[in-house]
Design a protein around this motif. Structure first.
Motif, mmCIF file in Angstrom:
data_model
loop_
_atom_site.group_PDB
_atom_site.id
_atom_site.type_symbol
_atom_site.label_atom_id
_atom_site.label_comp_id
_atom_site.label_asym_id
_atom_site.label_seq_id
_atom_site.Cartn_x
_atom_site.Cartn_y
_atom_site.Cartn_z
ATOM 1 N N GLU A 1 -4.274 38.590 28.392
ATOM 2 C CA GLU A 1 -5.586 37.932 28.343
ATOM 3 C C GLU A 1 -5.706 36.956 27.175
ATOM 4 O O GLU A 1 -6.607 36.118 27.154
ATOM 5 C CB GLU A 1 -6.729 38.955 28.315
ATOM 6 N N ASP A 2 -4.795 37.025 26.211
ATOM 7 C CA ASP A 2 -4.829 36.111 25.069
ATOM 8 C C ASP A 2 -3.847 34.946 25.198
ATOM 9 O O ASP A 2 -3.814 34.061 24.343
ATOM 10 C CB ASP A 2 -4.531 36.876 23.778
ATOM 11 N N LEU A 3 -3.050 34.923 26.258
ATOM 12 C CA LEU A 3 -2.042 33.872 26.402
ATOM 13 C C LEU A 3 -2.647 32.472 26.434
ATOM 14 O O LEU A 3 -2.073 31.532 25.895
ATOM 15 C CB LEU A 3 -1.197 34.092 27.668
ATOM 16 N N SER A 4 -3.808 32.329 27.048
ATOM 17 C CA SER A 4 -4.430 31.000 27.138
ATOM 18 C C SER A 4 -5.036 30.554 25.805
ATOM 19 O O SER A 4 -5.390 29.386 25.650
ATOM 20 C CB SER A 4 -5.504 30.989 28.228
ATOM 21 N N LYS A 5 -5.122 31.452 24.830
ATOM 22 C CA LYS A 5 -5.736 31.135 23.542
ATOM 23 C C LYS A 5 -4.714 30.711 22.487
ATOM 24 O O LYS A 5 -5.088 30.329 21.388
ATOM 25 C CB LYS A 5 -6.504 32.347 23.011
ATOM 26 N N VAL A 6 -3.413 30.811 22.824
ATOM 27 C CA VAL A 6 -2.380 30.474 21.853
ATOM 28 C C VAL A 6 -1.560 29.296 22.351
ATOM 29 O O VAL A 6 -1.567 28.980 23.533
ATOM 30 C CB VAL A 6 -1.455 31.687 21.559
ATOM 31 N N ARG A 7 -0.844 28.655 21.434
ATOM 32 C CA ARG A 7 0.055 27.552 21.784
ATOM 33 C C ARG A 7 1.405 28.158 22.168
ATOM 34 O O ARG A 7 2.231 28.467 21.313
ATOM 35 C CB ARG A 7 0.168 26.601 20.600
ATOM 36 N N LEU A 8 1.599 28.341 23.480
ATOM 37 C CA LEU A 8 2.806 28.938 24.028
ATOM 38 C C LEU A 8 3.616 27.860 24.719
ATOM 39 O O LEU A 8 3.065 27.054 25.474
ATOM 40 C CB LEU A 8 2.442 30.031 25.047
ATOM 41 N N TYR A 9 4.927 27.852 24.446
ATOM 42 C CA TYR A 9 5.811 26.902 25.123
ATOM 43 C C TYR A 9 6.844 27.664 25.931
ATOM 44 O O TYR A 9 7.474 28.565 25.386
ATOM 45 C CB TYR A 9 6.528 25.997 24.121
ATOM 46 N N PRO A 10 7.050 27.313 27.180
ATOM 47 C CA PRO A 10 6.223 26.410 27.965
ATOM 48 C C PRO A 10 4.960 27.117 28.463
ATOM 49 O O PRO A 10 4.994 28.259 28.941
ATOM 50 C CB PRO A 10 7.114 25.987 29.132
ATOM 51 N N LYS A 11 3.857 26.423 28.350
ATOM 52 C CA LYS A 11 2.550 26.953 28.732
ATOM 53 C C LYS A 11 2.515 27.386 30.200
ATOM 54 O O LYS A 11 1.910 28.392 30.552
ATOM 55 C CB LYS A 11 1.498 25.871 28.473
ATOM 56 N N LYS A 12 3.176 26.618 31.052
ATOM 57 C CA LYS A 12 3.148 26.886 32.496
ATOM 58 C C LYS A 12 3.673 28.283 32.825
ATOM 59 O O LYS A 12 3.131 28.959 33.703
ATOM 60 C CB LYS A 12 3.962 25.817 33.236
ATOM 61 N N ILE A 13 4.708 28.726 32.138
ATOM 62 C CA ILE A 13 5.242 30.063 32.425
ATOM 63 C C ILE A 13 4.238 31.136 32.025
ATOM 64 O O ILE A 13 4.066 32.125 32.736
ATOM 65 C CB ILE A 13 6.625 30.266 31.777
#
Length: 153
Positions: A123-135
């Motif tokens: 639930e916190d994945l959309s709140k952080v800068r994750l690369y690659p975001k799409k995965i």
């Protein structure tokens, strides 16, 4: 002279609704990436994942099925200023920790910008800068239908 295309193998480690990621610091602040790295000559991709997880998260993993293939063509992304001649093909494998109760994530050879290893709740994945975001988005949506993702961030 342009750099050769590089293969990279990454681990997607999910446990109890959380994703295990590498925390890195760059000029924009904190970002998160999947554990893994460059394939050595004569090394199978699954062996790359095993080696890189030991180096970056200090844990042995069981490597499962290939989930996604993503390309990163530096000139097309926000890091083009210094990454323009970089082209990497990344293979993302479903993995699990051999010791799911592990608490020590100190690898023998962390990435240059690596400052830690963290579990991030879905639930916190959309709140952080994750690369690659799409995965991250696909994990959250429980969508594993598309294997080849192309050049995306």
């Amino acid at each position: 002279m342009t750099k050769p295309i590089r293969n990279s193998a990454k681990a997607v480690i999910v446990q109890d609704g959380r994703l295990l990621v590498i925390r890195v610091e760059d000029q924009y602040g904190t970002a998160y990436i999947f554990p893994g790295g460059g394939q050595d000559k004569y090394e199978e991709l699954k062996d790359t994942v095993l080696r890189e997880c030991l180096e970056e998260i200090g844990q042995a993993v069981t490597v499962g099925d290939l989930m996604h293939i993503r390309e990163y063509i530096g000139k097309n992304h926000e890091f083009a200023e210094w990454d323009a001649d970089y082209h990497q093909v990344e293979f993302y494998f479903a993995c699990s920790l051999n010791d799911p109760t592990a608490t020590n994530y100190e690898g023998s050879n962390p990435d240059n910008h690596q400052v830690g290893v963290e579990w991030i709740a879905f639930e916190d994945l959309s709140k952080v800068r994750l690369y690659p975001k799409k995965i991250g988005e696909m994990l959250l949506a429980q969508d594993s239908s598309k294997i080849y993702l192309g050049d995306l961030n």
